[in-house]
Design a protein around this motif. Structure first.
Motif, PDB file in Angstrom:
ATOM      1  N   TRP A 218      -3.120  30.831 -16.127  1.00  0.00           N
ATOM      2  CA  TRP A 218      -4.001  31.707 -15.331  1.00  0.00           C
ATOM      3  C   TRP A 218      -4.755  32.691 -16.222  1.00  0.00           C
ATOM      4  CZ3 TRP A 218      -5.962  30.737 -10.968  1.00  0.00           C
ATOM      5  CH2 TRP A 218      -5.252  30.145  -9.920  1.00  0.00           C
ATOM      6  N   GLU A 219      -4.085  33.177 -17.261  1.00  0.00           N
ATOM      7  CA  GLU A 219      -4.725  34.195 -18.091  1.00  0.00           C
ATOM      8  C   GLU A 219      -6.006  33.673 -18.739  1.00  0.00           C
ATOM      9  OE1 GLU A 219      -2.377  36.008 -21.236  1.00  0.00           O
ATOM     10  OE2 GLU A 219      -4.222  37.029 -21.874  1.00  0.00           O
ATOM     11  N   VAL A 220      -5.974  32.413 -19.143  1.00  0.00           N
ATOM     12  CA  VAL A 220      -7.173  31.806 -19.753  1.00  0.00           C
ATOM     13  C   VAL A 220      -8.298  31.728 -18.717  1.00  0.00           C
ATOM     14  CG1 VAL A 220      -8.108  29.677 -20.758  1.00  0.00           C
ATOM     15  CG2 VAL A 220      -5.840  30.491 -21.452  1.00  0.00           C
ATOM     16  N   LEU A 221      -7.932  31.288 -17.509  1.00  0.00           N
ATOM     17  CA  LEU A 221      -8.936  31.143 -16.445  1.00  0.00           C
ATOM     18  C   LEU A 221      -9.490  32.506 -16.030  1.00  0.00           C
ATOM     19  CD1 LEU A 221      -7.139  28.445 -14.261  1.00  0.00           C
ATOM     20  CD2 LEU A 221      -9.020  28.093 -15.863  1.00  0.00           C
ATOM     21  N   ASP A 222      -8.602  33.516 -15.938  1.00  0.00           N
ATOM     22  CA  ASP A 222      -9.050  34.860 -15.545  1.00  0.00           C
ATOM     23  C   ASP A 222      -9.989  35.446 -16.587  1.00  0.00           C
ATOM     24  OD1 ASP A 222      -7.703  34.923 -13.162  1.00  0.00           O
ATOM     25  OD2 ASP A 222      -5.890  35.823 -13.983  1.00  0.00           O
ATOM     26  N   ARG A 223      -9.596  35.309 -17.855  1.00  0.00           N
ATOM     27  CA  ARG A 223     -10.403  35.865 -18.936  1.00  0.00           C
ATOM     28  C   ARG A 223     -11.793  35.223 -18.963  1.00  0.00           C
ATOM     29  NH1 ARG A 223      -8.345  39.003 -22.810  1.00  0.00           N
ATOM     30  NH2 ARG A 223      -6.206  38.422 -22.343  1.00  0.00           N
ATOM     31  N   LEU A 224     -11.820  33.889 -18.819  1.00  0.00           N
ATOM     32  CA  LEU A 224     -13.102  33.182 -18.826  1.00  0.00           C
ATOM     33  C   LEU A 224     -13.979  33.604 -17.657  1.00  0.00           C
ATOM     34  CD1 LEU A 224     -12.440  29.441 -19.771  1.00  0.00           C
ATOM     35  CD2 LEU A 224     -13.850  31.106 -20.991  1.00  0.00           C
ATOM     36  N   TRP A 225     -13.334  33.808 -16.500  1.00  0.00           N
ATOM     37  CA  TRP A 225     -14.111  34.123 -15.289  1.00  0.00           C
ATOM     38  C   TRP A 225     -14.919  35.396 -15.467  1.00  0.00           C
ATOM     39  CZ3 TRP A 225     -12.520  34.252  -9.448  1.00  0.00           C
ATOM     40  CH2 TRP A 225     -13.220  33.261  -8.790  1.00  0.00           C
ATOM     41  N   LEU A 226     -14.404  36.329 -16.272  1.00  0.00           N
ATOM     42  CA  LEU A 226     -15.156  37.552 -16.570  1.00  0.00           C
ATOM     43  C   LEU A 226     -16.099  37.338 -17.747  1.00  0.00           C
ATOM     44  CD1 LEU A 226     -12.901  40.737 -16.476  1.00  0.00           C
ATOM     45  CD2 LEU A 226     -14.891  40.217 -15.074  1.00  0.00           C
ATOM     46  N   GLN A 227     -15.584  36.665 -18.803  1.00  0.00           N
ATOM     47  CA  GLN A 227     -16.340  36.623 -20.058  1.00  0.00           C
ATOM     48  C   GLN A 227     -17.562  35.713 -20.019  1.00  0.00           C
ATOM     49  OE1 GLN A 227     -13.522  35.936 -23.229  1.00  0.00           O
ATOM     50  NE2 GLN A 227     -12.748  38.040 -23.117  1.00  0.00           N
ATOM     51  N   ILE A 228     -17.649  34.823 -19.015  1.00  0.00           N
ATOM     52  CA  ILE A 228     -18.853  33.986 -18.923  1.00  0.00           C
ATOM     53  C   ILE A 228     -19.999  34.720 -18.223  1.00  0.00           C
ATOM     54  CG2 ILE A 228     -17.658  31.755 -18.937  1.00  0.00           C
ATOM     55  CD1 ILE A 228     -18.194  31.734 -15.841  1.00  0.00           C
ATOM     56  N   LEU A 229     -19.718  35.885 -17.627  1.00  0.00           N
ATOM     57  CA  LEU A 229     -20.771  36.640 -16.940  1.00  0.00           C
ATOM     58  C   LEU A 229     -21.748  37.188 -17.985  1.00  0.00           C
ATOM     59  CD1 LEU A 229     -18.541  38.453 -14.296  1.00  0.00           C
ATOM     60  CD2 LEU A 229     -20.013  36.465 -13.947  1.00  0.00           C
TER      61      LEU A 229
END
Lengths: 155, 350
Positions: free
Chosen positions: B307-318
């Motif tokens: 989940w941490e990878v998915l959560d981090r990406l969800w913000l960092q791709i903005l």
């Protein structure tokens, strides 16, 4: 949803008049007590269409656009921006704001928390109470007195 | 913490699973309180020097009465556009505050769960976030902050109307309780419109990811109370939470329905995996939608990505996060290439 007065386009209409024409048509007029109080309904009432037009034209001759004495903000500005000028606008423009609040929230009384509240409106309430008594607006004076009492009882 | 790149690398406290079984349909809960300082005009009638003075007063009060370690403490209008965008993308402040040209201030706790905005539409807007469905917890933290700050600044409170706000739609509690929901399966089965329409009929507002006026991105929606007067904060929170539970149940049923035709759901998830791990150019909206399907796959144990990878990406791709992390991502062309590389490297670590 409350019907809005056809004359002032602001307050809720509490007086509903109907007129049957000779041709079988029915016309309706919906007015608030303030606008209706300006009508002379003794004798034969004028046709409704003319009556409303008369009220509207009187409104344009004597525009009643109260301003907040604290910040000078008017209801016209509020209608344009949908934002008030200062906290005291809530007291001074309340008769004009009330229908909007009632329509949006379906209520005009707060039932939640008030922690951290200062006493910003007490002076304004007291001033309005004195003015209402001086002008013999006793119904409003009673409302303001009750509001002040409730505020004093608020811990 | 005032370094936006450092901020962009960190995960906010609300973007995490509440427990091992969390299916992440509810992303976070938020309580926002609008407050006015007694004896001070609202922004529209306040000259710019007075607005600057108000922001100073609010920020000073925050420093003095809020016991937060290493808070983010900034005059937002003085930041560059990318840094301001980072703040709103991670929900630290409203989009209106981030876009403002007038003097504005932000005092936020290090974990991003509590923040105070100065000189937004109202003098003060304080917000409290919590992971998962926890409006009660978010409200408790907001009320504590409200009490501390109100004790110093003195809120404009009317005995009958409660908190006096600049707009009549916020008077009373001044509260907007919202739940952020991720609803891709309802969108896929075509039931989303009916479900959201049902919530709207209950007197709730349905908005996009970034709040008022925003478009729904990646099937993320905010459900919130519309009225703020005549009901207590606890009642309003309970109403929103009840509606959110009903919507969550509908999303779970939609996911189960998709899972019963397993191939169809697996196809959505692994097609997303294929694009995200293979693409060399990724636009923001496309990446956000596809990552949403990876999240569904993770919730249903179809893919083993943490989940941490998915959560981090969800913000960092903005877009603004990407710019804060990679200077060359300021323009769309390079940005889409950098986004694709970031996603690939995160999902397929060497």
């Amino acid at each position: 949803m409350a019907v809005i007065c056809q004359a002032c386009q602001q307050r809720p209409a509490l007086l509903h008049l109907t007129e049957s024409g000779a041709d079988g048509t029915v016309r309706e007029a919906h007015l608030c007590p303030q606008c209706a109080s300006g009508l002379d309904l003794g004798g034969a009432p004028p046709p409704l269409a003319g009556l409303i037009t008369g009220l509207r034209s009187r409104r344009t001759v004597e525009p009643e656009e109260p301003a907040c004495p604290e910040c000078g903000f008017t209801m016209a500005q509020y209608r344009e921006l949908n934002l008030l000028g200062c906290p005291a606008c809530w007291i001074h423009l309340w008769p004009r704001i009330e229908p909007l609040v009632r329509r949006f929230h379906g209520a005009v009384r707060h039932t939640g928390r008030t922690a951290g509240g200062a006493d910003p409106v007490r002076a304004a309430l007291e001033r309005d109470l004195a003015a209402a008594v001086a002008d013999e607006r006793f119904e409003e004076a009673a409302r303001l007195r009750d509001a002040l009492r409730r505020q004093a009882e608020t811990p | 913490m005032t370094d936006p790149a450092r901020l962009a690398r960190s995960l906010p406290g609300w973007l995490r699973p509440v427990d091992a079984g969390d299916d992440r349909i509810v992303l976070a809960s938020r309580v926002r309180l609008a407050r006015s300082v007694a004896g001070t005009r609202f922004r529209r009638t306040l000259a710019r020097p007075e607005q600057t003075e108000l922001v100073g007063r609010v920020l000073t009060a925050c420093r003095e009465v809020l016991p937060w370690d290493d808070p983010l403490h900034v005059q937002v209008h003085r930041l560059g556009p990318a840094n301001r965008g980072v703040l709103s993308e991670r929900q630290l402040c409203s989009r209106e505050l981030a876009d403002a040209k007038h003097p504005t201030g932000l005092h936020a706790r290090d974990d991003g769960l509590l923040a105070v905005m100065g000189n937004e539409e109202d003098h003060v807007r304080l917000q409290s976030l919590a992971p998962g469905l926890d409006l009660t917890g978010a409200l408790a933290a907001a009320v504590d902050t409200d009490r501390r700050l109100g004790g110093r600044l003195g809120w404009a409170v009317h005995p009958e109307l409660g908190h006096l706000t600049a707009c009549h739609t916020n008077v009373g509690t001044g509260m907007r309780a919202s739940v952020m929901l991720h609803l891709p399966a309802l969108a896929e089965t075509g039931e989303l419109k009916a479900v959201l329409h049902g919530a709207a009929k209950l007197g709730l507002a349905v908005r996009g990811r970034q709040g008022e006026g925003s478009e729904p991105g990646g099937h993320v929606y905010q459900l919130s109370n519309l009225r703020s007067l005549g009901r207590s904060e606890d009642q309003l929170c309970a109403e929103v939470a009840d509606a959110a539970r009903a919507v969550v149940e509908a999303e779970r049923l939609a996911r189960a329905a998709l899972l019963s035709a397993r191939v169809r759901l697996e196809d959505k998830v692994f097609r997303a995996w294929g694009v995200l791990t293979g693409a060399r150019i990724l636009a923001g909206d496309e990446a956000y939608d596809l990552l949403g399907w990876l999240r569904v796959g993770r919730a249903l144990d179809l893919i083993p990505v943490p989940w941490e990878v998915l959560d981090r990406l969800w913000l960092q791709i903005l877009p603004h996060h990407l710019q804060a992390l990679h200077k060359e991502a300021a323009e769309t062309g390079p940005r889409d290439r950098i986004r694709a590389r970031l996603v690939r490297d995160s999902l397929l670590p060497s």
